[in-house]
Design an enzyme around this catalytic site. Structure first.
Site, mmCIF file in Angstrom:
data_model
loop_
_atom_site.group_PDB
_atom_site.id
_atom_site.type_symbol
_atom_site.label_atom_id
_atom_site.label_comp_id
_atom_site.label_asym_id
_atom_site.label_seq_id
_atom_site.Cartn_x
_atom_site.Cartn_y
_atom_site.Cartn_z
ATOM 1 N N ASP A 68 19.894 12.611 12.673
ATOM 2 C CA ASP A 68 19.923 11.497 11.721
ATOM 3 C C ASP A 68 21.144 11.609 10.807
ATOM 4 O OD1 ASP A 68 19.001 13.631 10.251
ATOM 5 O OD2 ASP A 68 17.215 12.616 9.468
ATOM 6 N N SER A 69 21.968 12.651 11.020
ATOM 7 C CA SER A 69 23.291 12.703 10.379
ATOM 8 C C SER A 69 24.119 11.494 10.778
ATOM 9 C CB SER A 69 24.024 13.997 10.756
ATOM 10 O OG SER A 69 24.039 14.174 12.156
ATOM 11 N N ASP A 108 16.109 13.441 16.277
ATOM 12 C CA ASP A 108 15.498 13.595 14.951
ATOM 13 C C ASP A 108 14.476 12.507 14.685
ATOM 14 O OD1 ASP A 108 16.495 15.853 13.672
ATOM 15 O OD2 ASP A 108 18.283 14.815 12.929
ATOM 16 N N LYS A 162 12.777 16.568 16.593
ATOM 17 C CA LYS A 162 12.962 17.521 15.485
ATOM 18 C C LYS A 162 12.427 16.898 14.205
ATOM 19 C CE LYS A 162 17.240 18.615 13.778
ATOM 20 N NZ LYS A 162 17.161 18.212 12.353
ATOM 21 N N GLU A 218 11.618 17.896 9.823
ATOM 22 C CA GLU A 218 11.977 18.782 8.726
ATOM 23 C C GLU A 218 10.736 19.198 7.931
ATOM 24 O OE1 GLU A 218 15.051 17.034 6.271
ATOM 25 O OE2 GLU A 218 16.329 16.599 7.995
ATOM 26 N N GLU A 224 19.027 25.889 8.425
ATOM 27 C CA GLU A 224 20.239 25.308 7.832
ATOM 28 C C GLU A 224 20.512 25.906 6.456
ATOM 29 O OE1 GLU A 224 20.507 21.023 7.968
ATOM 30 O OE2 GLU A 224 22.328 21.015 6.736
#
Ligand code: KIV
Length: 260
Positions: free
Chosen positions: A42-43, A82, A111, A113, A179
């Protein structure tokens, strides 16, 4: 490629190479130059859309880019997508419905978070045949709470991260992104887990490394400390990607200057 083939590489002691990827042409380029995992991150909110964070990225955006990457890489690479902000946090059911759409678009794994708060969702997805990559340390979707800075730098936070990592593995996570955390902590987590850890600003001891493609290609005006421009001196993009893959596989990237 399917998960067992990817995990077999890590079990053999091979470092896994991961790069973000958002479209078909780069998917082909990365897969043809030895990148093991394409992360539809999602960057893309920053790199493709020009926002200041990942928060504006929607599930529809992620489906569009996952579909493009899957068409470009065909069966050659393992694709992780993501789950974007707001598409999974409210319940395991919401996480499943969003993850199912990413898997249908061509992802091999999703993925998400977070630590303790995500355990139920990780378990729910894993039990239903959706491989999950967890993500601890700096969580870009929580930037409003934490800012963009290294995490788990005191003993209590480090102990909590180690606990979360073990709990995520027990819940069924099959891979873990770490990260912006101290290299010594990433090393401890990696030794503690059977699943592969993938570091970004987490030192050289993880089982693999991930970077944002635009950072590797020298396109980011102010790249983060943990990134490296592999384009400089490479001549062309294929050579830059190969240099990244070679540096990760042989352990020459990341160096001490990229860690915390
Ligand atoms: O979206 C992304 O690019 C990521 C990496 C920073 C791991 O999640």
């Amino acid at each position: 490629m399917y998960l067992p083939q990817l995990l077999a590489r890590a079990v053999k002691g091979e470092k896994l190479t991961v790069l973000t990827c958002y479209d078909a042409s780069f998917a082909r380029l990365l897969a043809n130059n030895g990148v093991d995992v394409l992360l539809v991150g999602d960057s893309l909110g920053m790199t493709v859309q020009g926002h200041g964070s990942t928060l504006p990225v929607t599930l529809e955006h992620m489906i569009y880019h996952t579909d493009a990457v899957a068409r470009g890489a065909a069966d050659q690479a393992f694709i992780v997508a993501d789950l974007p902000f707001g598409s999974y946090q409210t319940s395991p059911q919401q996480a499943f419905e969003s993850a199912a759409r990413l898997m249908a678009a061509g992802a091999n794994m999703v993925k998400l978070e977070g630590g303790a708060i995500m355990l139920e969702s990780v378990h729910f997805l894993a039990r239903r045949g959706i491989p999950v990559c967890a993500h601890l340390g700096l969580l870009p979707q929580s930037v409003n709470a934490t800012g963009y800075r290294a995490q788990a730098r005191d003993a209590a936070a480090a102990a909590q991260l180690l606990q979360d990592a073990g709990d995520l593995e027990s819940a069924g996570a099959q891979m873990l992104v770490l990260e912006s955390i101290p290299s010594v902590l990433a090393e401890e987590v990696t030794q503690h887990l059977a699943i592969p850890t993938i570091g970004i600003g987490a030192g050289p001891h993880c089982n693999g490394q991930v970077l944002v493609l635009q950072d590797v290609l020298g396109l980011t005006p102010k790249p983060p400390r943990f990134a490296k421009d592999f384009m400089s001196g490479a001549g062309n993009m294929a050579a830059a990607i190969s240099a990244y893959v070679g540096a990760v596989k042989t352990g020459t990237f990341p160096g001490p200057e990229h860690g915390f």
